[in-house]
Scaffold this motif. Structure first.
Motif, PDB file in Angstrom:
ATOM      1  N   GLY A  95     -81.764  67.871 -17.847  1.00 21.12           N
ATOM      2  CA  GLY A  95     -81.845  67.134 -19.104  1.00 21.12           C
ATOM      3  C   GLY A  95     -80.859  67.642 -20.124  1.00 21.12           C
ATOM      4  O   GLY A  95     -81.170  67.774 -21.310  1.00 21.12           O
ATOM      5  N   MET A 113     -77.963  63.014 -23.903  1.00 18.84           N
ATOM      6  CA  MET A 113     -77.418  64.297 -23.430  1.00 18.84           C
ATOM      7  C   MET A 113     -75.911  64.300 -23.669  1.00 18.84           C
ATOM      8  O   MET A 113     -75.115  64.330 -22.728  1.00 18.84           O
ATOM      9  CB  MET A 113     -77.734  64.482 -21.946  1.00 18.84           C
ATOM     10  CG  MET A 113     -79.213  64.592 -21.629  1.00 18.84           C
ATOM     11  SD  MET A 113     -79.561  64.609 -19.853  1.00 18.84           S
ATOM     12  CE  MET A 113     -79.400  62.849 -19.461  1.00 18.84           C
ATOM     13  N   THR A 167     -70.281  64.864  -8.670  1.00 22.70           N
ATOM     14  CA  THR A 167     -71.609  64.573  -8.130  1.00 22.70           C
ATOM     15  C   THR A 167     -72.587  65.703  -8.440  1.00 22.70           C
ATOM     16  O   THR A 167     -73.736  65.466  -8.842  1.00 22.70           O
ATOM     17  CB  THR A 167     -71.530  64.355  -6.610  1.00 22.70           C
ATOM     18  OG1 THR A 167     -70.667  63.240  -6.336  1.00 22.70           O
ATOM     19  CG2 THR A 167     -72.907  64.082  -6.019  1.00 22.70           C
ATOM     20  N   ASP A 190     -73.500  65.705 -12.191  1.00 22.77           N
ATOM     21  CA  ASP A 190     -74.412  64.596 -12.507  1.00 22.77           C
ATOM     22  C   ASP A 190     -75.835  64.932 -12.067  1.00 22.77           C
ATOM     23  O   ASP A 190     -76.805  64.662 -12.793  1.00 22.77           O
ATOM     24  CB  ASP A 190     -73.949  63.312 -11.812  1.00 22.77           C
ATOM     25  CG  ASP A 190     -72.696  62.720 -12.432  1.00 22.77           C
ATOM     26  OD1 ASP A 190     -72.325  63.138 -13.544  1.00 22.77           O
ATOM     27  OD2 ASP A 190     -72.092  61.833 -11.791  1.00 22.77           O
ATOM     28  N   ARG A 191     -75.949  65.539 -10.894  1.00 23.64           N
ATOM     29  CA  ARG A 191     -77.275  65.897 -10.386  1.00 23.64           C
ATOM     30  C   ARG A 191     -77.923  66.956 -11.281  1.00 23.64           C
ATOM     31  O   ARG A 191     -79.111  66.854 -11.637  1.00 23.64           O
ATOM     32  CB  ARG A 191     -77.151  66.412  -8.952  1.00 23.64           C
ATOM     33  CG  ARG A 191     -78.497  66.725  -8.292  1.00 23.64           C
ATOM     34  CD  ARG A 191     -78.318  67.218  -6.866  1.00 23.64           C
ATOM     35  NE  ARG A 191     -77.732  66.185  -6.031  1.00 23.64           N
ATOM     36  CZ  ARG A 191     -76.526  66.282  -5.468  1.00 23.64           C
ATOM     37  NH1 ARG A 191     -75.780  67.345  -5.668  1.00 23.64           N
ATOM     38  NH2 ARG A 191     -76.079  65.314  -4.703  1.00 23.64           N
ATOM     39  N   SER A 241     -70.216  66.200 -17.462  1.00 23.44           N
ATOM     40  CA  SER A 241     -71.163  65.122 -17.200  1.00 23.44           C
ATOM     41  C   SER A 241     -72.111  64.989 -18.390  1.00 23.44           C
ATOM     42  O   SER A 241     -72.782  65.944 -18.762  1.00 23.44           O
ATOM     43  CB  SER A 241     -71.971  65.407 -15.921  1.00 23.44           C
ATOM     44  OG  SER A 241     -72.911  64.374 -15.684  1.00 23.44           O
ATOM     45  N   GLU A 242     -72.151  63.813 -18.984  1.00 25.15           N
ATOM     46  CA  GLU A 242     -73.052  63.552 -20.093  1.00 25.15           C
ATOM     47  C   GLU A 242     -73.772  62.237 -19.855  1.00 25.15           C
ATOM     48  O   GLU A 242     -73.377  61.441 -18.998  1.00 25.15           O
ATOM     49  CB  GLU A 242     -72.287  63.509 -21.417  1.00 25.15           C
ATOM     50  CG  GLU A 242     -71.223  62.420 -21.480  1.00 25.15           C
ATOM     51  CD  GLU A 242     -70.486  62.404 -22.799  1.00 25.15           C
ATOM     52  OE1 GLU A 242     -71.002  62.943 -23.782  1.00 25.15           O
ATOM     53  OE2 GLU A 242     -69.375  61.840 -22.836  1.00 25.15           O
ATOM     54  N   GLY A 243     -74.838  61.999 -20.613  1.00 22.65           N
ATOM     55  CA  GLY A 243     -75.603  60.774 -20.461  1.00 22.65           C
ATOM     56  C   GLY A 243     -76.355  60.452 -21.736  1.00 22.65           C
ATOM     57  O   GLY A 243     -76.267  61.192 -22.729  1.00 22.65           O
ATOM     58  N   THR A 267     -73.603  68.798 -18.686  1.00 20.03           N
ATOM     59  CA  THR A 267     -73.166  69.896 -17.834  1.00 20.03           C
ATOM     60  C   THR A 267     -71.635  69.915 -17.732  1.00 20.03           C
ATOM     61  O   THR A 267     -70.972  68.894 -17.910  1.00 20.03           O
ATOM     62  CB  THR A 267     -73.781  69.785 -16.433  1.00 20.03           C
ATOM     63  OG1 THR A 267     -73.555  68.461 -15.914  1.00 20.03           O
ATOM     64  CG2 THR A 267     -75.283  70.050 -16.477  1.00 20.03           C
ATOM     65  N   ARG A 304     -77.252  67.539 -14.422  1.00 20.31           N
ATOM     66  CA  ARG A 304     -77.553  66.926 -15.724  1.00 20.31           C
ATOM     67  C   ARG A 304     -78.916  66.252 -15.697  1.00 20.31           C
ATOM     68  O   ARG A 304     -79.731  66.419 -16.616  1.00 20.31           O
ATOM     69  CB  ARG A 304     -76.474  65.900 -16.075  1.00 20.31           C
ATOM     70  CG  ARG A 304     -76.660  65.244 -17.446  1.00 20.31           C
ATOM     71  CD  ARG A 304     -75.853  63.960 -17.521  1.00 20.31           C
ATOM     72  NE  ARG A 304     -76.446  62.936 -16.674  1.00 20.31           N
ATOM     73  CZ  ARG A 304     -75.741  62.039 -15.974  1.00 20.31           C
ATOM     74  NH1 ARG A 304     -74.424  62.054 -15.986  1.00 20.31           N
ATOM     75  NH2 ARG A 304     -76.367  61.140 -15.234  1.00 20.31           N
ATOM     76  N   GLU A 305     -79.173  65.512 -14.638  1.00 28.18           N
ATOM     77  CA  GLU A 305     -80.455  64.812 -14.539  1.00 28.18           C
ATOM     78  C   GLU A 305     -81.613  65.791 -14.345  1.00 28.18           C
ATOM     79  O   GLU A 305     -82.697  65.599 -14.898  1.00 28.18           O
ATOM     80  CB  GLU A 305     -80.413  63.809 -13.380  1.00 28.18           C
ATOM     81  CG  GLU A 305     -79.458  62.646 -13.616  1.00 28.18           C
ATOM     82  CD  GLU A 305     -79.776  61.885 -14.887  1.00 28.18           C
ATOM     83  OE1 GLU A 305     -80.972  61.586 -15.118  1.00 28.18           O
ATOM     84  OE2 GLU A 305     -78.856  61.596 -15.670  1.00 28.18           O
ATOM     85  N   GLU A 306     -81.399  66.830 -13.583  1.00 26.62           N
ATOM     86  CA  GLU A 306     -82.460  67.805 -13.333  1.00 26.62           C
ATOM     87  C   GLU A 306     -82.785  68.624 -14.572  1.00 26.62           C
ATOM     88  O   GLU A 306     -83.953  68.935 -14.835  1.00 26.62           O
ATOM     89  CB  GLU A 306     -82.053  68.739 -12.194  1.00 26.62           C
ATOM     90  CG  GLU A 306     -81.993  68.071 -10.827  1.00 26.62           C
ATOM     91  CD  GLU A 306     -81.606  69.050  -9.736  1.00 26.62           C
ATOM     92  OE1 GLU A 306     -81.576  70.268 -10.026  1.00 26.62           O
ATOM     93  OE2 GLU A 306     -81.342  68.607  -8.613  1.00 26.62           O
TER      94      GLU A 306
END
Length: 252
Positions: A101, A125, A91, A94-95, A120-122, A104, A97-99
């Motif tokens: 960009g 990213m 968690t 993920d947070r 954590s990837e997206g 992580t 990563r979004e903050e």
């Protein structure tokens, strides 16, 4: 016509054993077989059979005529704590990563080895492709340099005696003397920056942290096209790590 959903296959003996464990949990000072049979709604003969099995496996102990939890139940609790801890790490990554960009990572140094615990990837990213084993290439990536930088000189020498520095790209540093000097010069609270030492086209940063007595790091990676973002993003990560770690309650 809608297909009727099949009922799950349940194992009755397992269900009854779990009901007995729950019953023991309701009696902190222990309970007799008869008390547990009544609480779990089971025949006394069945209860005796299950109690013997659970005691043999270490989940229960019989003390002065009553049953209490055995050591194996502690193993289950330990697993639950670890699972909850890993979920908390996921968690948090993920947070971040979004903050930030950026992909992580959470890693630790345990039993003399580097271990990437979670990533954590997206979209847009991507995580670094581990084409060369992270565990043995600590000289060449930010995660390894950050973790090794938190060890004492003896710990670093021990690692490099088992995992010789590897040349993965033209930027990789492989001279042991230079590496040790570089690790010793690291500022304890500052992010470690690495640019294309592990993989061409990727830049990374890692922030040193400790969890109890464990040496850990939270890291990020960016494509080289975004290398200009690395210093500022690493500083943001360092600022956020404290708040993130305060919310984590896990055991490494």
């Amino acid at each position: 016509m809608a297909t009727e959903k099949a009922a799950p296959t349940l194992i009755g003996s397992v269900q009854r054993a779990l009901r007995l464990l729950e019953a023991v949990g309701d009696h902190r000072q222990g309970a007799t077989a008869k008390q547990l049979a009544r609480k779990a709604g089971l025949p006394l003969a069945t209860t005796y059979h299950l109690l013997r099995t659970l005691a043999h496996e270490g989940y229960l102990r019989r003390v002065d005529g009553v049953y209490v939890f055995g050591e194996a139940v502690g193993t289950l609790s330990r697993y639950r704590e670890l699972r909850e801890g890993r979920d908390a790490i996921t968690t948090a990554l993920d947070r971040l990563r979004e903050e930030l960009g950026a992909a992580t990572y959470f890693a630790t140094y345990r039993d003399g080895e580097l271990e990437v615990v979670d990533v954590s990837e997206g979209p847009g990213m991507p995580a670094v492709e581990q084409w060369a084993d992270f565990r043995v290439t600590g000289n060449a990536h930010a995660i390894g340099q950050c973790l090794l930088g938190q060890l004492d000189r003896e710990g670093r020498l021990d690692y490099f005696s088992r995992h010789s520095p590897q040349s993965l790209t033209p930027r990789s540093v492989t001279d042991s003397t230079t590496l040790l000097r570089r690790l010793e010069a690291r500022h304890p609270g500052r992010p470690v920056l690495e640019q294309q030492e592990y993989q061409p086209g990727v830049v990374c940063a890692a922030v040193p942290i400790t969890v109890g007595s464990a040496v850990c790091t939270i890291a990020l990676s960016l494509p080289v096209a975004e290398a200009h973002r690395l210093p500022a993003t690493a500083d943001r990560l360092a600022m956020r790590v404290g708040a993130v770690m305060d919310r984590l309650s896990f055991t490494i």
